[in-house]
Motif scaffolding. Structure first.
Motif, short mmCIF file in Angstrom:
data_model
loop_
_atom_site.label_atom_id
_atom_site.label_comp_id
_atom_site.label_asym_id
_atom_site.label_seq_id
_atom_site.Cartn_x
_atom_site.Cartn_y
_atom_site.Cartn_z
N GLU A 167 53.09 35.27 33.07
CA GLU A 167 53.85 36.07 34.02
C GLU A 167 52.62 37.10 35.00
OE1 GLU A 167 53.89 38.35 29.75
OE2 GLU A 167 53.99 36.18 30.48
N TYR A 168 51.43 36.91 34.38
CA TYR A 168 50.50 37.63 35.16
C TYR A 168 49.78 36.82 36.23
CZ TYR A 168 51.14 41.35 31.68
OH TYR A 168 51.99 42.12 30.75
N GLU A 169 50.09 35.42 36.25
CA GLU A 169 49.33 34.73 37.08
C GLU A 169 49.80 34.77 38.84
OE1 GLU A 169 50.47 30.85 35.65
OE2 GLU A 169 48.60 30.82 33.90
N PRO A 170 48.75 34.59 39.28
CA PRO A 170 47.39 33.93 39.27
C PRO A 170 46.47 35.14 38.89
CG PRO A 170 47.76 34.18 41.64
CD PRO A 170 49.07 34.57 40.95
N TYR A 171 45.39 34.77 38.11
CA TYR A 171 44.46 35.87 37.52
C TYR A 171 43.38 35.84 38.80
CZ TYR A 171 46.84 36.14 33.05
OH TYR A 171 47.72 36.30 32.06
N CYS A 172 42.66 37.18 38.89
CA CYS A 172 41.55 37.21 39.58
C CYS A 172 40.30 37.93 38.67
CB CYS A 172 41.73 38.21 40.95
SG CYS A 172 40.28 38.19 41.90
N PHE A 173 39.62 37.29 38.37
CA PHE A 173 38.69 37.68 37.22
C PHE A 173 37.39 38.46 37.95
CE2 PHE A 173 40.80 34.13 35.23
CZ PHE A 173 41.19 34.96 33.87
N VAL A 174 36.98 39.51 37.49
CA VAL A 174 35.91 40.44 37.95
C VAL A 174 34.91 40.41 36.77
CG1 VAL A 174 37.34 41.81 39.65
CG2 VAL A 174 36.98 42.69 37.19
N GLU A 175 33.78 40.87 37.15
CA GLU A 175 32.63 40.81 36.27
C GLU A 175 32.34 42.01 35.34
OE1 GLU A 175 31.29 37.69 35.11
OE2 GLU A 175 32.58 36.75 36.27
N THR A 176 32.62 42.95 36.20
CA THR A 176 31.96 44.31 35.80
C THR A 176 33.08 45.18 35.78
OG1 THR A 176 31.33 45.26 37.88
CG2 THR A 176 29.88 43.96 36.76
N GLU A 177 33.00 46.46 35.03
CA GLU A 177 33.93 47.44 34.97
C GLU A 177 34.25 48.07 36.08
OE1 GLU A 177 33.26 50.14 31.49
OE2 GLU A 177 33.00 48.20 30.15
N GLN A 178 33.07 48.17 37.06
CA GLN A 178 32.95 48.86 38.14
C GLN A 178 33.62 48.17 39.16
OE1 GLN A 178 29.19 49.77 40.00
NE2 GLN A 178 30.07 50.64 41.82
N GLU A 179 33.53 46.82 39.23
CA GLU A 179 34.56 46.19 40.20
C GLU A 179 36.11 46.40 39.71
OE1 GLU A 179 32.99 41.78 41.16
OE2 GLU A 179 32.33 42.16 39.19
N PHE A 180 36.36 46.18 38.40
CA PHE A 180 37.82 46.28 38.03
C PHE A 180 38.20 47.52 38.32
CE2 PHE A 180 40.92 47.01 34.81
CZ PHE A 180 41.70 46.02 34.73
N GLU A 181 37.57 48.82 38.15
CA GLU A 181 38.04 50.09 38.57
C GLU A 181 38.19 50.18 39.97
OE1 GLU A 181 36.02 54.53 38.41
OE2 GLU A 181 35.60 53.03 36.82
N GLU A 182 37.21 49.70 40.87
CA GLU A 182 37.41 49.60 42.24
C GLU A 182 38.75 48.77 42.69
OE1 GLU A 182 33.99 48.29 44.20
OE2 GLU A 182 32.76 50.21 43.57
N ALA A 183 39.03 47.75 42.03
CA ALA A 183 39.94 47.00 42.24
C ALA A 183 41.49 47.65 41.92
CB ALA A 183 40.12 45.48 41.57
N VAL A 184 41.51 48.40 40.85
CA VAL A 184 42.61 49.00 40.50
C VAL A 184 42.89 50.11 41.53
CG1 VAL A 184 43.59 50.45 38.64
CG2 VAL A 184 42.58 48.22 38.02
N MET A 185 41.74 50.80 41.86
CA MET A 185 42.29 51.97 42.80
C MET A 185 42.74 51.41 43.97
SD MET A 185 41.74 54.53 41.00
CE MET A 185 41.61 55.82 42.25
#
Length: 74
Positions: A54-72
């Protein structure tokens, strides 16, 4: 090993970051919740992406900083 997943409600796809269970994950997730709230972004921890279609497609990031920026930017 687990994945922290961020999904914008009613959108297709999500962001995912591979992490380790524990206090750091809990604190990072809480930090994100405080930044974006619960209204538009769903933050969940899953064991393996292949089990959660249900979450597909996944976009994987490598770092917490990348993840935080993407969420924001969701």
């Amino acid at each position: 090993m687990c994945y922290l997943v961020a999904k914008k409600f009613n959108d297709v796809g999500c962001m995912a970051l591979q992490m380790t269970h524990g206090q750091h994950l809990a604190e990072f997730k809480e930090k994100l919740v405080q930044m974006v709230g619960y209204d538009t972004i769903q933050l969940v921890t899953i064991s393996r992406p292949s089990a959660y279609g249900e979450y597909e497609p996944y976009c994987f990031v490598e770092t917490e900083q990348e993840f935080e920026e993407a969420v924001m930017n969701m």
